[in-house]
Design an enzyme around this catalytic site. Sequence first.
Site, PDB file in Angstrom:
ATOM      1  N   GLU A   1       0.888  -1.464   0.234  1.00 59.38           N
ATOM      2  CA  GLU A   1       0.044  -0.011  -0.508  1.00 59.38           C
ATOM      3  C   GLU A   1       1.063   1.334  -0.094  1.00 59.38           C
ATOM      4  O   GLU A   1       1.916   1.460   0.507  1.00 59.38           O
ATOM      5  CB  GLU A   1      -0.918  -0.204   1.296  1.00 59.38           C
ATOM      6  CG  GLU A   1      -1.813   1.612   1.721  1.00 59.38           C
ATOM      7  CD  GLU A   1      -3.653   1.320   2.914  1.00 59.38           C
ATOM      8  OE1 GLU A   1      -2.730  -0.143   3.063  1.00 59.38           O
ATOM      9  OE2 GLU A   1      -3.825   1.673   2.339  1.00 59.38           O
TER      10      GLU A   1
ATOM     11  N   GLU B   1      -6.246  -9.019   3.790  1.00 62.34           N
ATOM     12  CA  GLU B   1      -5.688  -8.699   4.283  1.00 62.34           C
ATOM     13  C   GLU B   1      -5.424  -9.089   5.550  1.00 62.34           C
ATOM     14  O   GLU B   1      -6.874  -9.746   6.269  1.00 62.34           O
ATOM     15  CB  GLU B   1      -6.035  -7.598   4.563  1.00 62.34           C
ATOM     16  CG  GLU B   1      -5.805  -6.139   3.798  1.00 62.34           C
ATOM     17  CD  GLU B   1      -5.838  -4.935   3.818  1.00 62.34           C
ATOM     18  OE1 GLU B   1      -5.817  -4.148   5.329  1.00 62.34           O
ATOM     19  OE2 GLU B   1      -6.321  -3.721   3.322  1.00 62.34           O
TER      20      GLU B   1
ATOM     21  N   TYR C   1      -6.978  -9.205  11.431  1.00 61.74           N
ATOM     22  CA  TYR C   1      -5.811  -8.904  12.078  1.00 61.74           C
ATOM     23  C   TYR C   1      -5.679  -9.442  13.704  1.00 61.74           C
ATOM     24  O   TYR C   1      -6.295  -9.686  13.653  1.00 61.74           O
ATOM     25  CB  TYR C   1      -5.469  -6.782  12.432  1.00 61.74           C
ATOM     26  CG  TYR C   1      -4.967  -7.011  10.764  1.00 61.74           C
ATOM     27  CD1 TYR C   1      -4.033  -6.758  10.322  1.00 61.74           C
ATOM     28  CD2 TYR C   1      -5.972  -6.041  10.138  1.00 61.74           C
ATOM     29  CE1 TYR C   1      -2.948  -5.730   9.077  1.00 61.74           C
ATOM     30  CE2 TYR C   1      -5.337  -5.714   8.965  1.00 61.74           C
ATOM     31  CZ  TYR C   1      -4.217  -5.660   7.947  1.00 61.74           C
ATOM     32  OH  TYR C   1      -4.234  -5.261   6.826  1.00 61.74           O
TER      33      TYR C   1
ATOM     34  N   GLN D   1       1.611  -5.828   5.247  1.00 60.46           N
ATOM     35  CA  GLN D   1       2.463  -5.417   3.971  1.00 60.46           C
ATOM     36  C   GLN D   1       4.226  -6.326   3.740  1.00 60.46           C
ATOM     37  O   GLN D   1       4.957  -6.261   4.563  1.00 60.46           O
ATOM     38  CB  GLN D   1       2.158  -4.448   3.899  1.00 60.46           C
ATOM     39  CG  GLN D   1       0.698  -3.836   4.074  1.00 60.46           C
ATOM     40  CD  GLN D   1       0.038  -2.154   3.881  1.00 60.46           C
ATOM     41  OE1 GLN D   1       1.119  -2.061   3.157  1.00 60.46           O
ATOM     42  NE2 GLN D   1      -1.023  -1.664   4.226  1.00 60.46           N
TER      43      GLN D   1
ATOM     44  N   GLU E   1     -12.183  -2.591   2.363  1.00 52.75           N
ATOM     45  CA  GLU E   1     -12.720  -1.741   3.990  1.00 52.75           C
ATOM     46  C   GLU E   1     -14.025  -1.011   3.631  1.00 52.75           C
ATOM     47  O   GLU E   1     -13.869  -0.039   4.131  1.00 52.75           O
ATOM     48  CB  GLU E   1     -12.148  -1.620   4.908  1.00 52.75           C
ATOM     49  CG  GLU E   1     -10.703  -2.457   5.060  1.00 52.75           C
ATOM     50  CD  GLU E   1     -10.440  -2.596   6.038  1.00 52.75           C
ATOM     51  OE1 GLU E   1     -10.522  -1.522   7.221  1.00 52.75           O
ATOM     52  OE2 GLU E   1      -9.512  -3.745   6.937  1.00 52.75           O
TER      53      GLU E   1
HETATM   54  O1  AHR Z   1      -2.677  -2.485   6.161  1.00 47.04           O
HETATM   55  C1  AHR Z   1      -3.604  -1.294   6.864  1.00 47.04           C
HETATM   56  C2  AHR Z   1      -4.908  -0.916   7.092  1.00 47.04           C
HETATM   57  O2  AHR Z   1      -5.316  -2.201   7.685  1.00 47.04           O
HETATM   58  C3  AHR Z   1      -5.418  -1.278   4.992  1.00 47.04           C
HETATM   59  O3  AHR Z   1      -5.355   0.033   4.161  1.00 47.04           O
HETATM   60  C4  AHR Z   1      -6.795  -1.342   5.383  1.00 47.04           C
HETATM   61  O4  AHR Z   1      -7.501  -2.110   4.565  1.00 47.04           O
HETATM   62  C5  AHR Z   1      -6.965  -2.080   6.964  1.00 47.04           C
HETATM   63  O5  AHR Z   1      -7.826  -1.046   7.674  1.00 47.04           O
END
Ligand code: AHR
Length: 490
Positions: free
Chosen positions: A25, A294, A240, A343, A172
């Site tokens: 990103e 993600e 996450y 990432q 998102e």
């Molecule tokens: O990966 C960081 C951020 O996490 C991304 O931009 C977003 O899609 C998510 O909330």
Amino acid sequence: MTRISITTDVDAGTISRHIYGHFAEHLGRCIYDGIFVGEDSAIPNVRGIRTDIVEALKGIRIPNLRWPGGCFADDYHWMDGIGPRADRPQLVNHHWGRVVEDNSFGTHEFMDLCDQLETEPYICGNVGSGSPHEMQQWVQYLTAPEGPMADLRKANGRAEPWKVRMWGVGNESWACGGYMRPEYYADLYRQHVAYLRNLGENRLYKVACGPYGEDLHWTDVLMRETQPRKMMHALGMHFYCGSGRDKQLAVAGTEDDWYFLMNTANRMDSLLKQQIAVMDRWDPDDRVGMLVDEWGTWHEVETDTNPGFLYQQNTIRDAIAASLTLDIFNRHCRRVHGANIAQTVNVLQAMILTEGEKMLLTPTYHVFDMYATHQDATNLPCYVDAGTLGEGDTQTPSLSASASRSEDGSVHVTMTNLSATDAVTVPVALHGIEGTDCGARILTGDAMNSHNTFDAPETVSPVDFDGVELRGATATVAMPPRSIVAFTVR
Ligand code: AHR
């Protein structure tokens, strides 16, 4: 008794190589500094793209790269990133650190990066602040053999259309991508894809914004509303696994925090089971894939770094959270057709960290290296008979594993000992194969927070391992605490 049983002659689906996908990103030092330094940099580069990064990422055979975001995607207007660099507008990256985005890395640079990496582009278009017309034109610019957008592309130096298959429609959309309700987003998705056409020989694989982890309602609505015309090839879920009980530096944390993180990472399994159950109701034939586009660990940013840059270290703990998660994806490969760890460079659970011209490979990079044998291989039923560690919100499996068979008949096994303190010896029964040759590697760390630094970049890196003893159809594996073992039986 702790043991593993693998049936090597039964086909449990194909592990798509796209499960081993990555994400870059416009965030912090991922693109600028990490990947793109410009032609005039003293750091060796090809057309501005760092040679060391390309070589390292090629080493783990990255199958696709998602770009330009993330939250940045719904703020990104692709026309800002084409044409002579001096003419491109300078903007503020509002999501990430409020730094100047000079658009010097745009569509041509990204497609060049994918060519250099020999990987597939996975582009995420802007729904939040864009329009169907803007997204349609981007697809035309990239893939149309002729027409006004193709002419513009040609004027910018690229005659042939590119091949772009994976296309995300917003990111998102329930949060930074527009704070939408699923019903509203489903309508917008339908409207956008109506204008995303297959041009020339290009065929799009359309990915809708999916839920965050436990949001089953989002999935239910999207599956329902996209059924009639088979408008969606995949749904992109995000999850996450945070840090310790409190947000902490990657290198911090107690034993309790270790198990708390493993427990959270392991939630991926139950979340996927629930999400897949919803998808099965609408799509019993597995036509629509789930892409976990993600995922990863999210720690406190390193001291004295811009909080908006999400720069964190990466330890053996992150590596173990990654191997646990990849085992889960392998097991769910019937429905999980892809995933993108967040990432690639210098952001969150990165593969690579850089400091000026220096770079290091993180423990998580090495997991992707050790798991590369699973890419496009046949998933094998793998039964893990082991207890749990911790309790309540720290309860976690003590052992994780997955296995696959490649076309030449070799069987690949990856195993993780999640214990922070204890070694374990595990008999692995390999039904249906009697190998004679068994090459093994191990990744481990002396401490829970072992990691690589620019001064000691190989503290945590895989080494050949002689702790796998193969006798007939059983491999006995002696695993130290905090370790990942990969072995192949031929
Ligand atoms: O990966 C960081 C951020 O996490 C991304 O931009 C977003 O899609 C998510 O909330």
